[in-house]
Write a protein that holds these residues in place. Structure first.
Motif, PDB file in Angstrom:
ATOM      1  N   SER A 154      -1.667  16.922   6.422  1.00 49.02           N
ATOM      2  CA  SER A 154      -1.566  17.254   7.846  1.00 49.02           C
ATOM      3  C   SER A 154      -0.343  18.079   8.202  1.00 49.02           C
ATOM      4  O   SER A 154      -0.300  18.696   9.265  1.00 49.02           O
ATOM      5  CB  SER A 154      -1.568  15.966   8.681  1.00 49.02           C
ATOM      6  OG  SER A 154      -0.432  15.188   8.369  1.00 49.02           O
ATOM      7  N   THR A 155       0.659  18.115   7.316  1.00 52.80           N
ATOM      8  CA  THR A 155       1.864  18.907   7.582  1.00 52.80           C
ATOM      9  C   THR A 155       1.760  20.320   7.009  1.00 52.80           C
ATOM     10  O   THR A 155       2.696  21.094   7.125  1.00 52.80           O
ATOM     11  CB  THR A 155       3.119  18.216   7.007  1.00 52.80           C
ATOM     12  OG1 THR A 155       3.025  18.200   5.578  1.00 52.80           O
ATOM     13  CG2 THR A 155       3.282  16.807   7.550  1.00 52.80           C
ATOM     14  N   GLU A 175     -12.607   9.188   5.730  1.00 50.61           N
ATOM     15  CA  GLU A 175     -12.273   9.340   7.151  1.00 50.61           C
ATOM     16  C   GLU A 175     -10.963  10.090   7.381  1.00 50.61           C
ATOM     17  O   GLU A 175     -10.659  10.485   8.503  1.00 50.61           O
ATOM     18  CB  GLU A 175     -12.224   7.972   7.822  1.00 50.61           C
ATOM     19  CG  GLU A 175     -11.167   7.060   7.254  1.00 50.61           C
ATOM     20  CD  GLU A 175     -11.439   5.590   7.515  1.00 50.61           C
ATOM     21  OE1 GLU A 175     -10.475   4.893   7.857  1.00 50.61           O
ATOM     22  OE2 GLU A 175     -12.588   5.154   7.375  1.00 50.61           O
ATOM     23  N   ARG A 176     -10.185  10.334   6.351  1.00 49.23           N
ATOM     24  CA  ARG A 176      -8.924  11.070   6.454  1.00 49.23           C
ATOM     25  C   ARG A 176      -9.109  12.571   6.232  1.00 49.23           C
ATOM     26  O   ARG A 176      -8.160  13.338   6.281  1.00 49.23           O
ATOM     27  CB  ARG A 176      -7.895  10.533   5.444  1.00 49.23           C
ATOM     28  CG  ARG A 176      -7.510   9.104   5.689  1.00 49.23           C
ATOM     29  CD  ARG A 176      -6.537   9.066   6.840  1.00 49.23           C
ATOM     30  NE  ARG A 176      -6.800   7.980   7.746  1.00 49.23           N
ATOM     31  CZ  ARG A 176      -6.739   8.068   9.055  1.00 49.23           C
ATOM     32  NH1 ARG A 176      -6.459   9.177   9.652  1.00 49.23           N
ATOM     33  NH2 ARG A 176      -6.959   7.030   9.816  1.00 49.23           N
ATOM     34  N   ILE A 177     -10.350  12.994   5.963  1.00 49.65           N
ATOM     35  CA  ILE A 177     -10.643  14.412   5.753  1.00 49.65           C
ATOM     36  C   ILE A 177     -10.893  15.048   7.118  1.00 49.65           C
ATOM     37  O   ILE A 177     -11.825  14.684   7.821  1.00 49.65           O
ATOM     38  CB  ILE A 177     -11.872  14.587   4.841  1.00 49.65           C
ATOM     39  CG1 ILE A 177     -11.601  13.942   3.478  1.00 49.65           C
ATOM     40  CG2 ILE A 177     -12.222  16.070   4.697  1.00 49.65           C
ATOM     41  CD1 ILE A 177     -12.836  13.785   2.615  1.00 49.65           C
ATOM     42  N   ALA A 178     -10.019  15.985   7.479  1.00 56.58           N
ATOM     43  CA  ALA A 178     -10.124  16.636   8.788  1.00 56.58           C
ATOM     44  C   ALA A 178     -11.097  17.804   8.755  1.00 56.58           C
ATOM     45  O   ALA A 178     -11.835  18.028   9.713  1.00 56.58           O
ATOM     46  CB  ALA A 178      -8.746  17.108   9.247  1.00 56.58           C
ATOM     47  N   ASP A 202      -5.944  14.666   7.677  1.00 56.46           N
ATOM     48  CA  ASP A 202      -5.316  14.377   8.968  1.00 56.46           C
ATOM     49  C   ASP A 202      -4.117  13.441   8.824  1.00 56.46           C
ATOM     50  O   ASP A 202      -3.662  12.867   9.807  1.00 56.46           O
ATOM     51  CB  ASP A 202      -6.339  13.821   9.972  1.00 56.46           C
ATOM     52  CG  ASP A 202      -6.881  12.454   9.591  1.00 56.46           C
ATOM     53  OD1 ASP A 202      -6.467  11.894   8.559  1.00 56.46           O
ATOM     54  OD2 ASP A 202      -7.734  11.939  10.338  1.00 56.46           O
ATOM     55  N   VAL A 203      -3.591  13.296   7.601  1.00 54.97           N
ATOM     56  CA  VAL A 203      -2.412  12.462   7.332  1.00 54.97           C
ATOM     57  C   VAL A 203      -1.490  13.185   6.359  1.00 54.97           C
ATOM     58  O   VAL A 203      -1.943  14.026   5.578  1.00 54.97           O
ATOM     59  CB  VAL A 203      -2.795  11.083   6.726  1.00 54.97           C
ATOM     60  CG1 VAL A 203      -3.576  10.247   7.709  1.00 54.97           C
ATOM     61  CG2 VAL A 203      -3.546  11.236   5.426  1.00 54.97           C
TER      62      VAL A 203
END
Length: 124
Positions: A24-25, A102-105, A114-115
């Motif tokens: 995410s960064t 669920e962390r895949i944007a 997304d993390v």
């Protein structure tokens, strides 16, 4: 499977091994090593069988083979249930991290999360 779960499986199905993974960064954390679609019936993880001291060398090697995902059982159950990626990275001590579906944007020219990488569980 609910609508969100169906969407996650659609996203994960577009991912292939070797794709770049960006947190995410904006940091490229590594490449996809394994893609595992979710199994809503997955609730437990069996560890490898214990080795019998009288076993042959082949049996001993097989008994110490690591099953995926190589994380604590409660987290493994979540990963197996929702689907996950195993990402090879130099940013983790063990050389790999796991990403819950669920962390895949987004999936474009790579996999965007997304993390940040620090929030991803490392392989044991």
């Amino acid at each position: 499977m609910n609508q969100r779960g169906t969407q996650q499986q659609g996203v994960i199905s577009r991912i292939t091994t070797g794709m770049r993974v960006i947190d995410s960064t904006g940091v490229e954390i590594g490449t996809v090593d394994l893609v595992q679609r979710g199994d809503p019936n997955a609730v437990t993880v069996q560890g490898p069988p214990t080795a019998d001291p009288g076993s042959s060398l082949d049996e001993l090697i097989e008994s110490t083979a690591v099953e995926e995902p190589d994380v604590p059982a409660d987290l493994a159950a979540r990963l197996l249930h929702s689907g996950y990626l195993k990402v090879s990275t130099d940013l983790a001590r063990t050389g790999a991290v796991y990403v819950l579906a669920e962390r895949i944007a987004a999936v474009t020219d790579g996999v965007r999360l997304d993390v940040p990488v620090e929030d991803l569980p490392a392989e044991e």
